[in-house]
Design a protein around this motif. Structure first.
Motif, mmCIF file in Angstrom:
data_model
loop_
_atom_site.group_PDB
_atom_site.id
_atom_site.type_symbol
_atom_site.label_atom_id
_atom_site.label_comp_id
_atom_site.label_asym_id
_atom_site.label_seq_id
_atom_site.Cartn_x
_atom_site.Cartn_y
_atom_site.Cartn_z
ATOM 1 N N ALA A 1 13.678 71.212 -23.684
ATOM 2 C CA ALA A 1 13.307 71.294 -22.509
ATOM 3 C C ALA A 1 12.745 70.220 -21.522
ATOM 4 O O ALA A 1 13.129 70.048 -20.607
ATOM 5 N N MET A 2 12.081 69.171 -22.253
ATOM 6 C CA MET A 2 11.984 68.040 -21.690
ATOM 7 C C MET A 2 13.280 67.270 -21.100
ATOM 8 O O MET A 2 13.484 66.835 -19.929
ATOM 9 N N ILE A 3 14.291 67.144 -21.976
ATOM 10 C CA ILE A 3 15.767 66.632 -21.640
ATOM 11 C C ILE A 3 16.389 67.366 -20.464
ATOM 12 O O ILE A 3 16.950 66.814 -19.422
ATOM 13 N N GLU A 4 16.328 68.670 -20.612
ATOM 14 C CA GLU A 4 17.173 69.486 -19.358
ATOM 15 C C GLU A 4 16.118 69.582 -18.383
ATOM 16 O O GLU A 4 16.787 69.491 -17.224
ATOM 17 N N GLY A 5 14.907 69.515 -18.320
ATOM 18 C CA GLY A 5 14.120 69.418 -17.356
ATOM 19 C C GLY A 5 14.392 67.926 -16.568
ATOM 20 O O GLY A 5 14.263 68.115 -15.192
ATOM 21 N N GLN A 6 14.304 66.924 -16.965
ATOM 22 C CA GLN A 6 14.513 65.800 -16.397
ATOM 23 C C GLN A 6 15.831 65.634 -15.728
ATOM 24 O O GLN A 6 16.062 65.283 -14.681
ATOM 25 N N ALA A 7 16.872 66.271 -16.482
ATOM 26 C CA ALA A 7 18.417 66.138 -15.981
ATOM 27 C C ALA A 7 18.241 67.294 -14.873
ATOM 28 O O ALA A 7 19.207 66.742 -13.658
ATOM 29 N N MET B 1 9.274 73.245 -13.864
ATOM 30 C CA MET B 1 9.320 72.926 -15.181
ATOM 31 C C MET B 1 7.774 73.225 -15.956
ATOM 32 O O MET B 1 6.958 72.362 -15.250
ATOM 33 N N HIS C 1 16.728 65.532 -11.583
ATOM 34 C CA HIS C 1 17.926 64.752 -11.031
ATOM 35 C C HIS C 1 18.861 65.369 -10.168
ATOM 36 O O HIS C 1 19.039 64.510 -9.107
ATOM 37 N N HIS C 2 19.342 66.375 -10.376
ATOM 38 C CA HIS C 2 20.082 67.251 -9.444
ATOM 39 C C HIS C 2 19.659 67.890 -8.321
ATOM 40 O O HIS C 2 20.228 68.056 -7.186
ATOM 41 N N LEU C 3 18.461 68.374 -8.478
ATOM 42 C CA LEU C 3 17.585 69.042 -7.323
ATOM 43 C C LEU C 3 16.835 68.071 -6.591
ATOM 44 O O LEU C 3 16.408 68.681 -5.386
ATOM 45 N N ILE D 1 17.457 60.745 -17.351
ATOM 46 C CA ILE D 1 18.496 61.592 -17.899
ATOM 47 C C ILE D 1 19.220 62.353 -16.989
ATOM 48 O O ILE D 1 18.602 62.970 -16.202
#
Lengths: 258, 258, 258, 258
Positions: free
Chosen positions: C246-252, D1, C255-257, B7
């Motif tokens: 939290a799971m969705i935002e954490g994965q996204a 996280m 990805h950026h970091l 995601i």
């Protein structure tokens, strides 16, 4: 059937050749002359802002536009995945969650400030007022709204940026002082650093701008609509809703089959 | 459970001390420097506008904010009357009706223009193109979107105001010419005056700004969210929903008891 | 203002002592005598069902109530997490995603069946009709709706259960035969097993019940509203929205970091 | 996280060959055997109803399905007029208004009853309890919810019909007595007839059925979704939204141009 009060609205009306919005001529006075943010100010307060008000208002509205993958962004994207023919309903669904929890803390901070200080120009001991409010709120078992942040530590980086704009535009008055004093006093009493967060900064500046506290939520709703449109457009081009759903359902199913 | 694509979203993300939005640092580059309308442009197009783009974009967005007692404004106000504790849901409900009928004609006009003229700079005989499009659309039994108006006669006063902004900002190019040519040709063929309306003018200017046609509806959705907040706030202070409901129900009941 | 057609509705109206719904006296003829499912049938078709129709209709409506953590259930729960004071808006937001993708395949299957066989009693070679439809749809690059399932293999267990009810109630006619023949022919042509799924079974039985295809989506919307209320109530007592976010935002963010 | 609690839901889950809903096998135990109303009871209470519970629950749910041209029906119809491609969003928008005002009085009545009488079987002097509650509520400046009606006079005809079902099914216990006693006492104190209305009757019977007061609003939401689907379908075939909008806008415009 009883007679009822005639239906009327003072926001806008039209004749064949003229459209009036908040008393101004849309075509003569607004189009090409007023920016979107100033139009929002007009819609909320019934008048156009001064240049200083414009800069301060646009800053707090802009701060509310985008927060990444918030619940409302996820809601909009999942709704679009099921009904791509109705992007307006995806945005509408996303707005439905901007209630007492997320946008509410901003509204609560503005209410607390405005009820404590009904006249922003009255001469008052801000430090003593903050002590009194923190006493009352903690005694009642309530949190002080607008302080602390679970991610942004030691400080929310939006707060100094917004308070700088407030200073530069002449809106760093007693509401900003009170918000800072509340954060300091609450931190002292609870034994941890709880600096003013973006929510508290926005509430203080909106109060300086004389936006009534029950209108403050409206700034959040209109600003987030802009952000949700961006998420819906990204979902069309780079979807994530199906993966997110599969991850959630997968974890829940695994829990039952374990 | 199968593995799925990770995601990700390129709109915004945060670390403890920094918030990045569309590649910019929210606190350094945006707050206090970018207006709400320019932030909307950034959210839709991934870059900040030039001053000319800013003026033209803000003008079309502002034109979409307020239309008085439209169905979506009535929907927002009636929803608030039942659930005053959830103004965000009243705005969300109002947005749900911005579909193929009202906002759709703007989207259709933008699509027609952009599909007819994929490259706005190509050299082409606009008059001949307009004849060809009107032929095709009328033969298919379709209306030309973006022309005529049931209230504003002889012309929609927003059109000259918006096209003046387009001229002044350098966005009065081939899309604006094509929109005007379509209106003239359709009027000639149908034997009545059908000048470009606000919808058509906005579609043409959005096309000049290189906003893809399937993003155009998003401008309407975000702008109307601002207007709906104003209606919700007026409904709190000067309600009309109950009277409107009584009038509708009364007429319907009278019909059955007659 | 022009005169307009008087406003009227034939669904329900009231006098001081009587409430009429679809021509029946609510208090004398409906309350305590008609079940919720039969009331839904009355609302959709303007008459009460026979006992056989009632059993078949209730079966297909019940099959649509609950599907676990679907996108619409996640939407309702995330909306509630932000606005727990407005559970009705959480359900409303959840319904917004029941569009062309999820509920649409049921509507498409019903339309395909009803357009292919406008009169369910006409004598026709069902096998030949199925071959002709599959030819046409595959040639046009379209899928056959209502067949195959990504989780339930080799068969969707709801299909035999629903078709058994159809047989027992006398609604296993030509629409059910055609749905089965389409699945068989499509599977043969595409070289894999594509049995009728719940969506196809419901579309076929709704067609047997003479529910117009453009009303079929309505059965899904009303049934899912029941299921969404259950999810909202569970979210109050055993929340999952915050963890999911939290799971969705954490994965996204990861990805950026990265 | 941070690690978070695993996501789980006890409502429903699936394997390749089995779908479990509230602990039952959907295909073996529910489809063709459980009616839509009983499925709703299962979703709300985690168990199937007895025949008596089924009849009483279906009666109160059915009473909530249809109320003619209510604000939520008008909202759904106006939303459909703008976005006919998304009937699910029209129903969703309509549900957003079922908040504290309309559905709230039913919730408030159920809360008042259940908080006054936490155990429905405890032996208590109902008349004295009613006097005490009316004293307290009037002293606090609050209305007694569930009594009186602005149209249905001298009585709401749904109340005797619903209370007859309650008697016949064994659910005419202390909550029904208390609701009646509250209406009588409030009427006596305020010097006018304020009999129990449908809202109060439903709240009392739901309490007899041991539905927690904060679940009662959910019955209204699911039932009204059925009614809103009917309004949306009628709007497709016999529209009234445009006339209603013209009437409202016309009256408001006349007010400004007078």
């Amino acid at each position: 059937m009883a007679k009822h009060k005639p239906i009327s609205s003072d926001i806008a009306w039209s004749t064949t050749d003229k459209i009036t919005v908040k008393g101004l001529d849309l075509c003569q006075d607004i189009l090409g002359k007023v920016s979107l943010g100033d139009m929002a100010f007009l819609e909320l307060t019934d008048r156009l802002p001064t240049p200083q008000e414009s800069r301060a208002f646009n800053a707090i509205a802009v701060a509310l536009v985008e927060h990444g993958l918030t619940p409302s962004a996820i809601v909009a994207r999942m709704t679009l995945a099921g009904a791509p023919e109705a992007m307006q309903a995806a945005v509408g669904a996303g707005l439905c969650g901007l209630g007492s929890v997320f946008v509410g803390s901003m509204e609560n901070a503005a209410r607390l400030l405005q009820q404590a200080l009904p006249d922003k120009n009255q001469s008052i001991d801000i430090g003593a007022l903050a002590v009194q409010i923190v006493d009352r709120e903690l005694a009642a078992g309530r949190n002080i709204p607008g302080i602390g942040h679970h991610i942004h530590k030691p400080i929310d980086p939006r707060t100094p940026a917004l308070f700088a704009v407030a200073r530069e535009t002449g809106f760093s008055g007693q509401y900003v002082q009170l918000m800072n004093a509340l954060a300091e006093e609450a931190g002292r009493r609870l034994g941890k650093s709880l600096p003013v967060n973006a929510t508290g900064a926005i509430a203080a500046i909106a109060s300086e701008l004389e936006v009534p506290w029950d209108v403050v939520r409206g700034i959040g709703v209109m600003a987030r609509a802009i952000g949700l449109v961006a998420h819906v457009l990204e979902e069309f081009r780079n979807p994530l809703a199906r993966q997110a759903k599969a991850m959630i359902e997968g974890q829940a199913t695994a829990h039952h089959l374990a």
